[in-house]
Design a protein around this motif. Structure first.
Motif, PDB file in Angstrom:
ATOM      1  N   LEU B  65       0.897  -1.286   0.046  1.00  0.00           N
ATOM      2  CA  LEU B  65      -0.005   0.102   0.005  1.00  0.00           C
ATOM      3  C   LEU B  65       0.810   1.276  -0.040  1.00  0.00           C
ATOM      4  O   LEU B  65       0.454   2.385  -0.696  1.00  0.00           O
ATOM      5  N   ILE B  66       2.033   1.281   0.873  1.00  0.00           N
ATOM      6  CA  ILE B  66       3.001   2.435   0.957  1.00  0.00           C
ATOM      7  C   ILE B  66       3.238   2.418  -0.505  1.00  0.00           C
ATOM      8  O   ILE B  66       3.318   3.778  -0.954  1.00  0.00           O
ATOM      9  N   THR B  87      10.194   1.232 -11.691  1.00  0.00           N
ATOM     10  CA  THR B  87       8.877   1.116 -10.819  1.00  0.00           C
ATOM     11  C   THR B  87       9.559   0.200  -9.449  1.00  0.00           C
ATOM     12  O   THR B  87       9.043   0.742  -8.301  1.00  0.00           O
ATOM     13  N   VAL B  88      10.148  -0.816  -9.861  1.00  0.00           N
ATOM     14  CA  VAL B  88      10.619  -1.633  -8.815  1.00  0.00           C
ATOM     15  C   VAL B  88      11.431  -0.702  -7.803  1.00  0.00           C
ATOM     16  O   VAL B  88      11.165  -0.968  -6.595  1.00  0.00           O
ATOM     17  N   SER B  89      12.363  -0.145  -8.327  1.00  0.00           N
ATOM     18  CA  SER B  89      13.306   0.623  -7.453  1.00  0.00           C
ATOM     19  C   SER B  89      12.503   1.712  -6.695  1.00  0.00           C
ATOM     20  O   SER B  89      12.952   2.035  -5.620  1.00  0.00           O
ATOM     21  N   ALA B  90      11.486   2.410  -7.487  1.00  0.00           N
ATOM     22  CA  ALA B  90      11.001   3.390  -6.627  1.00  0.00           C
ATOM     23  C   ALA B  90       9.922   2.783  -5.683  1.00  0.00           C
ATOM     24  O   ALA B  90       9.985   3.319  -4.562  1.00  0.00           O
ATOM     25  N   ALA B  91       9.388   1.756  -5.903  1.00  0.00           N
ATOM     26  CA  ALA B  91       8.748   1.137  -4.871  1.00  0.00           C
ATOM     27  C   ALA B  91       9.670   0.571  -3.651  1.00  0.00           C
ATOM     28  O   ALA B  91       9.328   0.860  -2.654  1.00  0.00           O
ATOM     29  N   TRP B  92      10.867   0.170  -4.108  1.00  0.00           N
ATOM     30  CA  TRP B  92      11.767  -0.204  -2.990  1.00  0.00           C
ATOM     31  C   TRP B  92      12.101   0.821  -2.170  1.00  0.00           C
ATOM     32  O   TRP B  92      12.083   0.984  -0.799  1.00  0.00           O
ATOM     33  N   ASN B  93      12.436   2.198  -2.625  1.00  0.00           N
ATOM     34  CA  ASN B  93      12.664   3.169  -2.104  1.00  0.00           C
ATOM     35  C   ASN B  93      11.641   3.710  -1.172  1.00  0.00           C
ATOM     36  O   ASN B  93      11.853   3.989   0.162  1.00  0.00           O
ATOM     37  N   SER B  94      10.355   3.735  -1.715  1.00  0.00           N
ATOM     38  CA  SER B  94       9.446   4.520  -0.687  1.00  0.00           C
ATOM     39  C   SER B  94       9.191   3.279   0.285  1.00  0.00           C
ATOM     40  O   SER B  94       8.920   3.769   1.558  1.00  0.00           O
ATOM     41  N   VAL B  95       9.032   2.024   0.174  1.00  0.00           N
ATOM     42  CA  VAL B  95       8.787   1.245   1.210  1.00  0.00           C
ATOM     43  C   VAL B  95      10.057   1.385   2.437  1.00  0.00           C
ATOM     44  O   VAL B  95       9.719   1.387   3.429  1.00  0.00           O
ATOM     45  N   GLY B  97      12.295   3.408   2.689  1.00  0.00           N
ATOM     46  CA  GLY B  97      12.359   5.010   3.421  1.00  0.00           C
ATOM     47  C   GLY B  97      11.276   5.078   4.280  1.00  0.00           C
ATOM     48  O   GLY B  97      11.398   5.380   5.554  1.00  0.00           O
ATOM     49  N   ALA B  98       9.964   4.629   3.922  1.00  0.00           N
ATOM     50  CA  ALA B  98       8.856   4.540   5.163  1.00  0.00           C
ATOM     51  C   ALA B  98       9.233   3.834   6.488  1.00  0.00           C
ATOM     52  O   ALA B  98       9.239   4.335   7.576  1.00  0.00           O
ATOM     53  N   TYR B  99       9.528   2.565   6.100  1.00  0.00           N
ATOM     54  CA  TYR B  99       9.918   1.600   7.262  1.00  0.00           C
ATOM     55  C   TYR B  99      11.016   2.083   8.041  1.00  0.00           C
ATOM     56  O   TYR B  99      11.330   2.102   9.296  1.00  0.00           O
ATOM     57  N   ALA B 100      11.958   2.728   7.406  1.00  0.00           N
ATOM     58  CA  ALA B 100      13.393   3.216   7.891  1.00  0.00           C
ATOM     59  C   ALA B 100      12.977   4.328   9.073  1.00  0.00           C
ATOM     60  O   ALA B 100      13.356   4.586  10.153  1.00  0.00           O
ATOM     61  N   SER B 101      11.997   5.257   8.418  1.00  0.00           N
ATOM     62  CA  SER B 101      11.674   6.448   9.340  1.00  0.00           C
ATOM     63  C   SER B 101      10.825   6.069  10.353  1.00  0.00           C
ATOM     64  O   SER B 101      10.838   6.797  11.463  1.00  0.00           O
ATOM     65  N   PRO B 374       4.619   9.732  13.358  1.00  0.00           N
ATOM     66  CA  PRO B 374       4.857  11.240  12.721  1.00  0.00           C
ATOM     67  C   PRO B 374       5.984  11.435  11.746  1.00  0.00           C
ATOM     68  O   PRO B 374       6.064  12.118  11.135  1.00  0.00           O
ATOM     69  N   LEU B 375       7.223  10.743  12.367  1.00  0.00           N
ATOM     70  CA  LEU B 375       8.420  11.085  11.453  1.00  0.00           C
ATOM     71  C   LEU B 375       8.119  10.431  10.209  1.00  0.00           C
ATOM     72  O   LEU B 375       8.766  11.196   9.350  1.00  0.00           O
ATOM     73  N   MET B 376       7.577   9.163  10.154  1.00  0.00           N
ATOM     74  CA  MET B 376       7.492   8.685   8.841  1.00  0.00           C
ATOM     75  C   MET B 376       6.638   9.471   7.761  1.00  0.00           C
ATOM     76  O   MET B 376       6.941   9.698   6.865  1.00  0.00           O
ATOM     77  N   GLN B 377       5.645  10.211   8.545  1.00  0.00           N
ATOM     78  CA  GLN B 377       4.790  11.142   7.705  1.00  0.00           C
ATOM     79  C   GLN B 377       5.872  12.284   7.070  1.00  0.00           C
ATOM     80  O   GLN B 377       5.679  12.547   6.032  1.00  0.00           O
TER      81      GLN B 377
END
Ligand SMILES: Nc1ncnc2c1ncn2[C@@H]1O[C@H](COP(=O)(O)OP(=O)(O)O)[C@@H](O)[C@H]1O
Ligand SMILES: [Mg+2]
Lengths: 529, 424
Positions: B65-66, B87-95, B97-101, B374-377
């Protein structure tokens, strides 16, 4: 139609319920499958009826291999089954139940109930059943309900009729009628598979007897074999058929119930003006067909139900109005009829079940702190004393067999000084070994001077244990008779006949089993010992 | 199936099943919501692995979903067939990034300038977990006793209000004041929950319904009290003044961190609950009633009394959660002070399978989601609501262990576990 089973094996996990079973059912024969509780009889029949798929083996109809994916296909092949637990809809009529699942439909898809009625009448007339197609199932006595099941099977042209423990719920007279029906069907060419663990019945009815023990066919027998021979084949060792007990030695204790009335949720009198006295050192059996108020009576004694009238007095102390806890504390040991719902907590360990009603008092607890070491030590001792077969006292009780579960209940209820011991259906569903054990402990409790009440629907058990027998019918005690009463008299009383007329009637119309018994007794006395 | 003799005139229909026997409908407390209890039982008896995999599955699904919600991913997907790797790398980056934050916000901020700032997130997680631990411990006790108490929300709020009242109106010395405020919260929370236990014992009223209604009553009662001088002293906003200094739960690591003594109390409560459930006669009764009410009753346990007891204990714990929230974290009371603590606590208790240790761990997980979102956002632009999705999917999976098992190809535990009868 000839039906054969070849090498049928059915496993439940590690348990081999049926182990390479070979059997042949010939048309026009009554074939008895004899085996004690848990031997695998019902499993085998469920395989035959398409309810279970066998892990190995074949079913052959007229020498053609067949596979049944469900009961529908088994029925279509001509196999009918009357289950141990009836499969009837209580609020439907007989006719509706008979056609349930393959309703004859008229125009517009309406159910042709007239045809259903005609079908019921037709079959009833052919075999002399006395069944009203428009009666509601729930209004019928259990013997008639069973006949409805048979009609249901016959209406689908069953050529093989399987009856799974059909006599378990019947009075001797009803059993008699069932035997009559089975004979008629056999003579009409149906092959009948009659499943039971009761020796006397097999001998009276069967043309062929196959004995199953622990999932295996262990032998065949004939009706001429003695009960002792059948029993040892069934159990795998010599068993004593009766219960050894000396005449009752009346002791001090006295338990009296008088004028007891208990109503159910809708106000019906399920226990109606019941009164009796049990003295220390004697066993009073409460006999009767299931559902005639015995359950409610015992629950009222224990304080689970509040009677609306009457008194319950144990050694001069009134028990009515006391909490269950107080009743137990005043020295009442209670074995409930349904051990899995009322007697045990399935997810609890053996040890926790053994201390279930004693957990909050010494030596198991100090204050609110439980002493788990004492709990383990004591329960290990009880497990030893009551011969409970369990890997450890920490094992969940649900992993034990019925017999061992019941021994846990007994261990709990008999492990403290008792002033009254009540056991409901103490041996229901148990194997012969456990039954012997339970009966011995009950007799020992009696000989110890405790008043004992046994509630049982099993006539054999009642006759074996009782010093006196009270028969309940529709909430009332229809009569209290001596422990040496005739089986047939007891059977009639269970059907609501008063003791005096029951005696007369029994003498005039002895049942088939009764006659078979007499013959067997004669034979036995002729045999040189 | 139960059949009892009809009226004396009609024929008697005996119980047909000689194997299980008949049982009268003994009293009015037999639950109609048996399905709910069965579902509960399944959740509580599923194993740890399933729980863990439910969390993993929830993180994976939320990851999807992220990725879908991410602008870059959507942009890259418009030319997916030309350059799928984008697409794959963008997806990887977003997920990632989100979980890291999320991790940085909830556990350890490896980009923080000072050590204090780096470890602050984990203490925030503990702060958020504190009221959840309390409330979920109580709920878990209830679940194991066969009571489906959904009333933690109201109990937390009532406890919070009681603590606030004592905290703002009384004036007591150090230690005494905070102890009194905490006790007040326990008493009021316990009584509030006790209402549901009492009604169930007396009338057979389902605790599910009663506690839901008590939640609403609590919210509106507190809302009302915040407009009166009971909880509000001056000011026009429906918010209480801050509780007195003496009534506050002391901070554990000084001013730089919000972590307070409530967290230690929560851990202590977990230990106490463990002892109570596993080692005391009270817990034995609770568990007996939860596992088989009929057998418990037949063994002389006063089931109705246990209902009241369980509810009161759960209410005391929830009340403590409310006290910790006000006296430790918020200092002031609003109608929304309980947030969604009471409801999240249900999930926490289920996720922790109603065991104290599991509950603490599950509460920490939920605390982390709350503290880190909040940080993730702000950092990775992931909607904060994704945290709710993670929570919801976890519930979904732990409520359906067969689903998790089939996803991860686990064997079913339902195989008969029978001890073969030893020769009798
Ligand atoms: N569905 C099942 N799952 C697991 N074990 C079963 C199942 N049905 C029967 N059993 C076990 O198989 C054995 C044979 O049972 P059953 O065929 O009912 O015996 P019987 O009818 O001869 O009394 C017993 O030990 C019973 O516990
Ligand atoms: Mg059977």
């Amino acid at each position: 139609m000839k039906l054969e089973l070849r090498g049928i094996t059915k496993r439940f996990g590690d348990l081999v319920a049926n182990d390479r079973i070979d059997l042949t059912f010939e048309p026009g024969r009554i074939h008895a499958l004899l085996g004690e509780n848990g031997a695998g009889k019902s499993t085998l029949m469920n395989v035959l009826y398409g309810l279970y798929t066998p892990d190995e083996g074949q079913i052959l109809v007229n020498s053609e291999p067949v596979e049944f994916a469900g009961p529908g296909q088994a029925m279509a092949a001509g196999i009918g089954m009357v289950h141990q637990h009836f499969m009837l809809v209580p609020v439907f009529t007989v006719a509706e139940n008979v056609v349930l699942g393959h309703e004859p439909t008229g125009p517009l898809g309406l159910i042709g109930l007239d045809r259903a009625r005609a079908l019921v009448r037709d079959i009833s007339a052919r075999f002399g059943f006395d069944v009203d197609p428009d009666a509601l199932i729930e209004d019928l006595p259990v013997g008639v309900q069973q006949r409805v099941e048979i009609i249901k099977a016959l209406s689908r042209d069953a050529e093989v009729l399987i009856l799974d423990e059909p006599t378990a719920v019947l009075t001797p007279q009803e059993t008699d009628e069932l035997i009559e029906i089975m004979r008629q069907l056999r003579d009409a060419g149906t092959s009948i598979v009659f499943i039971t663990h009761k020796l006397r019945e097999v001998r009276a009815i069967a043309d062929e007897i196959t004995v199953i023990r622990r999932g295996k066919v262990v032998g065949t027998a004939t009706a001429q074999d003695t009960e002792a021979e059948l029993a040892s084949l069934m159990v795998g060792r010599a068993v004593s058929l009766g219960v050894e007990k000396a005449p009752a030695q009346l002791a001090d204790g006295e338990f009296t119930v008088s004028g007891l009335v208990v109503t159910d949720a809708v106000g019906r009198r399920v226990v109606d003006d019941v009164g009796f006295t049990v003295r220390g050192g004697e066993v009073l059996a409460i006999a009767g067909v299931q559902g005639n108020g015995q359950t409610e009576l015992t629950e009222a004694i224990l304080g689970l139900r509040t009677p609306i009238a009457g008194s319950i007095v144990l050694d001069g102390t009134e028990l009515t109005g006391l909490s269950v806890n107080d009743v137990l504390d005043s020295g009442v040991g209670f074995v409930p009829e349904d051990r899995s719902t009322d007697g045990l907590i399935g997810s609890f360990s053996v040890a926790e079940n053994i201390i279930l009603d004693q957990h909050d008092r010494p030596p198991y607890a100090r204050g609110i702190a439980m002493d788990l070491r004492v709990v383990r030590e004591r329960s290990e001792a009880f497990v030893e004393e009551f011969d409970v077969r369990t890997p450890s006292v920490e094992a969940p009780i649900s992993t034990l067999s019925g017999g061992n579960q019941q021994k846990v209940v007994l261990a709990r209820e008999m492990s403290r000084p008792l002033k009254l011991f009540i056991a409901s259906q103490p041996t229901r569903g148990l194997d012969v070994g456990s039954i012997e054990f339970v009966h011995k402990r009950i007799v020992a409790e009696r000989d110890h001077g405790t008043p004992v009440i046994i509630v049982s629907t099993e006539l054999d058990e009642v006759m074996a244990l009782a010093d006196r027998i009270a028969v309940m019918y529709r909430g009332k005690i229809i009569g209290i008779v001596g422990g040496d009463v005739d089986r047939d008299v007891l059977g009639l009383m269970m059907a609501g006949v008063a003791p005096e007329s029951a005696e007369q009637e029994a003498a005039e119309h002895p049942t088939l089993l009764h006659e078979a018994d007499v013959i067997a007794d004669d034979q036995q006395s002729e045999e040189p010992s | 199936m139960t059949q009892e003799p009809e009226n004396p005139e009609s024929p008697v229909v005996p119980e047909q099943d000689p194997g299980t026997g008949a049982r009268g409908n003994r009293d009015a407390t037999r639950p109609d919501d048996q399905w709910l209890r069965d579902a509960m039982h399944r959740m509580l008896t599923s194993n740890w692995l399933v729980t863990l995999l439910a969390i993993v599955a929830a993180l994976v699904i939320s990851g999807v979903l992220i990725a879908i919600a991410d602008e870059d991913v959507r942009e890259a997907s418009t030319y997916f067939f030309a350059r799928p790797l984008d697409t794959v790398s963008a997806a990887w980056n977003s997920v990632a990034g989100a979980y890291a934050s999320l991790f940085r916000g909830a556990v350890f901020d490896f980009q923080a300038p000072t050590l204090a700032r780096a470890i602050r997130p984990i203490t925030e997680t503990m702060v958020a977990a504190t009221p959840l631990i309390f409330a979920a411990l109580g709920l878990g006790m209830g679940f194991r006793s066969g009571l489906f108490n959904i009333g933690a929300q109201g109990q937390v709020l009532m406890g919070a209000a009681a603590a606030t009242y004592v905290g703002i109106t009384w004036s007591l010395p150090v230690v005494v004041h905070v102890v009194m405020a905490v006790i007040a919260a326990m008493v009021v929370g316990g009584l509030w929950a006790g209402i549901a236990g009492f009604l169930k014992a007396r009338t057979g009223a389902s605790e599910v319904i009663v506690t839901i209604m008590l939640n609403w009553i609590a919210i509106w009662l507190v809302t009302y009290l915040l407009t009166t001088t009971v909880l509000r002293q001056g000011g026009s906003r429906p918010i209480s003044p801050a509780v007195g200094e003496n009534a506050r739960l002391p901070l554990l690591f000084g001013e730089g961190f919000r972590l307070h003594w409530g967290f230690l109390l929560a851990l202590g409560a977990a230990a106490l609950v463990w002892w109570l459930m596993e080692r005391s006669t009270i817990g034995f009764k609770f568990r007996a009633v939860g596992a088989n009410m009929d057998a418990a009753r037949t063994a002389g346990i006063n089931v109705n009394m246990i209902f009241v007891f369980v509810m009161v204990t759960a209410g005391i714990l929830a009340g403590l959660g409310g006290a910790a929230q006000i006296l430790g974290t918020d200092k002031t009371l609003q109608a929304g002070s309980a947030g969604s603590i009471g409801f999240d606590a249900i999930t926490v208790a289920l996720l922790g399978r109603s065991r104290p240790l599991g509950t603490v761990l599950a509460a920490l997980l939920f605390g982390a989601l709350r503290a880190g979102s909040p940080l993730m956002q702000t950092v990775s632009n992931t909607p904060i609501d994704i945290v709710l999705v993670i929570q919801a999917v976890i519930v979904l999976f732990i409520a359906a262990p067969p689903l998790v098992r089939s996803i991860f190809f686990l064997p079913s535990p339902d195989r008969p576990r029978r001890v073969k009868e030893v020769a009798a």
